[in-house]
Design a protein around this motif. Sequence first.
Motif, mmCIF file in Angstrom:
data_model
loop_
_atom_site.group_PDB
_atom_site.id
_atom_site.type_symbol
_atom_site.label_atom_id
_atom_site.label_comp_id
_atom_site.label_asym_id
_atom_site.label_seq_id
_atom_site.Cartn_x
_atom_site.Cartn_y
_atom_site.Cartn_z
ATOM 1 N N TRP A 32 0.210 -0.468 12.783
ATOM 2 C CA TRP A 32 0.597 -1.450 11.774
ATOM 3 C C TRP A 32 0.383 -0.949 10.351
ATOM 4 O O TRP A 32 0.860 -1.527 9.399
ATOM 5 C CB TRP A 32 -0.169 -2.756 11.987
ATOM 6 C CG TRP A 32 -1.633 -2.598 11.920
ATOM 7 C CD1 TRP A 32 -2.470 -2.340 12.964
ATOM 8 C CD2 TRP A 32 -2.448 -2.667 10.756
ATOM 9 N NE1 TRP A 32 -3.748 -2.242 12.520
ATOM 10 C CE2 TRP A 32 -3.772 -2.452 11.171
ATOM 11 C CE3 TRP A 32 -2.186 -2.889 9.404
ATOM 12 C CZ2 TRP A 32 -4.834 -2.449 10.285
ATOM 13 C CZ3 TRP A 32 -3.242 -2.893 8.522
ATOM 14 C CH2 TRP A 32 -4.553 -2.673 8.974
ATOM 15 N N VAL A 41 3.225 -0.584 7.835
ATOM 16 C CA VAL A 41 3.764 -1.711 7.071
ATOM 17 C C VAL A 41 3.204 -1.726 5.662
ATOM 18 O O VAL A 41 3.872 -2.115 4.714
ATOM 19 C CB VAL A 41 3.413 -3.024 7.807
ATOM 20 C CG1 VAL A 41 3.748 -4.221 6.954
ATOM 21 C CG2 VAL A 41 4.157 -3.080 9.115
ATOM 22 N N GLU A 74 8.127 7.513 11.188
ATOM 23 C CA GLU A 74 6.906 7.354 10.400
ATOM 24 C C GLU A 74 6.752 8.467 9.382
ATOM 25 O O GLU A 74 6.389 8.230 8.225
ATOM 26 C CB GLU A 74 5.686 7.335 11.329
ATOM 27 C CG GLU A 74 5.427 5.984 11.934
ATOM 28 C CD GLU A 74 4.124 5.986 12.720
ATOM 29 O OE1 GLU A 74 3.073 5.833 12.094
ATOM 30 O OE2 GLU A 74 4.194 6.148 13.935
ATOM 31 N N ALA A 112 7.455 7.577 0.746
ATOM 32 C CA ALA A 112 6.485 6.814 -0.044
ATOM 33 C C ALA A 112 5.675 7.738 -0.948
ATOM 34 O O ALA A 112 5.400 7.401 -2.093
ATOM 35 C CB ALA A 112 5.566 6.016 0.869
ATOM 36 N N PHE A 125 7.269 1.194 -1.944
ATOM 37 C CA PHE A 125 8.687 1.239 -2.257
ATOM 38 C C PHE A 125 9.040 0.260 -3.349
ATOM 39 O O PHE A 125 10.102 0.367 -3.948
ATOM 40 C CB PHE A 125 9.509 0.913 -1.009
ATOM 41 C CG PHE A 125 9.490 2.008 0.010
ATOM 42 C CD1 PHE A 125 8.402 2.162 0.852
ATOM 43 C CD2 PHE A 125 10.543 2.872 0.120
ATOM 44 C CE1 PHE A 125 8.378 3.176 1.793
ATOM 45 C CE2 PHE A 125 10.526 3.885 1.063
ATOM 46 C CZ PHE A 125 9.447 4.029 1.898
ATOM 47 N N THR A 126 8.161 -0.706 -3.608
ATOM 48 C CA THR A 126 8.529 -1.747 -4.557
ATOM 49 C C THR A 126 7.751 -1.667 -5.853
ATOM 50 O O THR A 126 7.904 -2.507 -6.708
ATOM 51 C CB THR A 126 8.282 -3.140 -3.958
ATOM 52 O OG1 THR A 126 6.923 -3.211 -3.566
ATOM 53 C CG2 THR A 126 9.165 -3.357 -2.761
ATOM 54 N N TYR A 140 2.726 0.661 3.765
ATOM 55 C CA TYR A 140 3.391 1.581 2.868
ATOM 56 C C TYR A 140 4.632 0.972 2.254
ATOM 57 O O TYR A 140 5.208 1.540 1.338
ATOM 58 C CB TYR A 140 3.748 2.876 3.604
ATOM 59 C CG TYR A 140 2.530 3.737 3.825
ATOM 60 C CD1 TYR A 140 1.758 3.597 4.964
ATOM 61 C CD2 TYR A 140 2.140 4.657 2.882
ATOM 62 C CE1 TYR A 140 0.631 4.371 5.150
ATOM 63 C CE2 TYR A 140 1.023 5.428 3.060
ATOM 64 C CZ TYR A 140 0.270 5.280 4.196
ATOM 65 O OH TYR A 140 -0.836 6.022 4.374
ATOM 66 N N TYR A 141 5.042 -0.188 2.749
ATOM 67 C CA TYR A 141 6.206 -0.866 2.185
ATOM 68 C C TYR A 141 5.995 -1.145 0.695
ATOM 69 O O TYR A 141 6.912 -1.056 -0.100
ATOM 70 C CB TYR A 141 6.434 -2.169 2.962
ATOM 71 C CG TYR A 141 6.998 -3.278 2.115
ATOM 72 C CD1 TYR A 141 6.175 -4.276 1.601
ATOM 73 C CD2 TYR A 141 8.346 -3.323 1.814
ATOM 74 C CE1 TYR A 141 6.687 -5.276 0.827
ATOM 75 C CE2 TYR A 141 8.865 -4.325 1.035
ATOM 76 C CZ TYR A 141 8.034 -5.292 0.542
ATOM 77 O OH TYR A 141 8.526 -6.294 -0.238
ATOM 78 N N SER A 142 4.742 -1.443 0.322
ATOM 79 C CA SER A 142 4.528 -1.816 -1.075
ATOM 80 C C SER A 142 4.793 -0.652 -2.000
ATOM 81 O O SER A 142 5.126 -0.852 -3.163
ATOM 82 C CB SER A 142 3.114 -2.341 -1.276
ATOM 83 O OG SER A 142 2.187 -1.439 -0.729
ATOM 84 N N LEU A 168 9.126 7.789 6.484
ATOM 85 C CA LEU A 168 8.688 6.700 5.614
ATOM 86 C C LEU A 168 7.502 7.132 4.750
ATOM 87 O O LEU A 168 7.464 6.885 3.549
ATOM 88 C CB LEU A 168 8.269 5.494 6.454
ATOM 89 C CG LEU A 168 9.415 4.629 6.955
ATOM 90 C CD1 LEU A 168 8.880 3.528 7.842
ATOM 91 C CD2 LEU A 168 10.135 4.014 5.766
#
Lengths: 359, 377
Positions: free
Chosen positions: B160, B163, B235, B242, B169-170, B165-167, B238
């Motif tokens: 999990w 997930v 993975e 990142a 991208f933003t 690492y999504y931040s 991503l």
Amino acid sequence: MEHFKITIFTSIIFSVILITGCSPFNENNQIEEIAPVIFWSIEEGEGEKFKMSTIMPPLIAEKKQIYTLEVDLIKESGKEFNLKNYRELKVGQLRIIVINEEVARKGIKTLINTLLADPDISQRLYLVVVSGSFNEYISNQLEQHEKIDYFFYRMLKHYENKGEITVVNLHQFMKNLYAPLSDPVLPLFKADNENLAYNGTAVFKEDKLVDTMTEMDEQIFQLINNHRYLKYFKVPAFSLLGGHIHSKVDVEFENNYKSVSVQVDLEGKIEDYLGEKDLTKQDELDALTQEMESHLEKQTKQLLNKYQDKKVDPFHMGKHTLKPFERPINDKEWINKWEQMEINVDYNLKLSPLNHVDS
Amino acid sequence: MNVLTEFSLFDKTSTLDGVYVTFMVNRLQMLYLLLIMPIYLVQPYMIWAILAVGVLSHFNLMILSKWFASDYSVKGYQGFSQLLGRPLLRFLAFLGLPLLLLKISILVLGYSEIVHQFVFPAVDRNWMLLFLMVVSIYMAAQGMEKTIRFIVIAFFCTIWMIVLYYSFFTYPIASLSDLYPLIPENSSDFFWKGILLIWSSLSGPEFLIFLAPWLGKNEKIPKYLSIGNAITVIEYLLLFVATQFFFGADLLRQAKFPMIEMIRYLQLPVFERIDIILIALYMFHFLFTIAIFLIYFYGGLRIIFQKRDEPINRLSFFLACLFIYVSLVLLNEWLWEEEQNVLVDFHIWAGAVSYILVPSFLVAMTKIKERTKGGTF
């Protein structure tokens, strides 16, 4: 023989376990006995030394005091502060580094490296350049405002990604410092005995401060750089205050980087106007818009030309040269081209007026 | 408790489902090398390299699945000795033991260094070695089957994190231009080193060859292998993208553990040092790998010293683990400070070579055996 073997075996096991040392914990972090400071302020001291200050103890209901030290090495302060105060200074909660303008002009690379070397210091540390004496301001205001350091931090945090003022943390500064096609910036505050006010943006070339942008230049910077939104846009030449301005910027290079055209579209509303024109008439509003457009174009062009001469690129124009399937332009080559580039700026303003307009 | 009583390490009570293969393949590929990978890959065009090497790895895993499909694999030690002959088997075990020791040492020493640098800088480094080894020995002592089942826990505790690492991208400092240029410059040395590193980082599944008896004969193994590999490649992509958004190519060169530094930048409103929890959770799949390697090491020792007929007892197992622990402490003391790069280089080369050679070698031997036997076994 059996006993002998078992003895040998157990003694080996014990010695192997005790290689780790008897007590693994070397630090004492009892909360009443530590002082996790919120900021460090760095000014010029005697000779080559730095003068570092901080407030201790932070956030406890005790009388706070500002402590000042003269040190050669920045981290020496960690040791010296501990020897002065009975609480041990901890940097885990360090939030702001306040750097005096003169220190910034000399270069802050060593300071940054020191901060990066410590695993306790977070990379979300805010860096701030102050002109005037921050220490004087703190000493004078500490009596009335006890949590002054904490509220300064909250102010920076509030504006972090809003685009009103430049707020830069250590990581963003480092990224722009090392990226070949852009130069870092830091917020500039002005301090005197009574006030600490945001004054503009400080422009860095490598790690040295080279220029500061204030007033109108600073607003143009906020509009053209990343955040593209200003809540209040003051244009004193026209006695006008615009509000909720959104900007869209298009940068196009032509002719093998010999010229660049910057197209800026601004959209917002007029919130306050004290000039002579009567803004209820459409033609006068149009005339005002035209005048403002040429004024802004001239200002922006002047600002960009100034940075061309200084060979600095705070607007990150270099980033616009990167294309997915082309070789990136070299750092030095970019600065040379930037210096000689011809700049064309075109503004397009759409301001909705205060009240209803008769066409 | 008599130390000489029998205890079972290699019991099989049930056939494990193929999904364990997916978990194991994925987690074995997400070990230490992943943490240092972006430093060697640096440039954004290496995204294509990750994809290309991932596809190569897929083909390699298909070769490995042929091994699982053959009759020799399910029979465990009997199958190996029939295929290779006892002397060759002993020789290969003799070669494999230092390889295992090297892998265990890189895992343990690398992880303890991360903990020492980021979580507990004031604690003596040997303490972390001891702690890791004690927990791994405990888990290995539970037996091969329980250790394999542990992978489920290890997988769900760590998967999990992707997930979070999504931040990256933003964030406002991320911009698409961080990913340019997407085409490589003239292929320099570091390009090939990067490819070697990705390949070596994807190595790990070759150690599953010994687990065929527990997995039984399963036709769907190729499917599970490829799913695990695909998850890993996604993975890697991503995480690498990142790091590009977060650091940019030039700052990336300066970082020591880019993944960890990125995690340190994350903050929750209530809890700041979330990286402590994430580093601790990361230990789970390191633990799994070390335990499996410990069991392999012990099995290899038994083959070399030809003690396969004697029952397994706790004493000999603990002695083997003690030997490993002592060599780790010595390695830490003498080699880790100065020669760390040499060790890691060895590890990279050893991983890459074993990943290429082991499946192909076994499948080739199977084919040769079948031909000499004249038909099916």
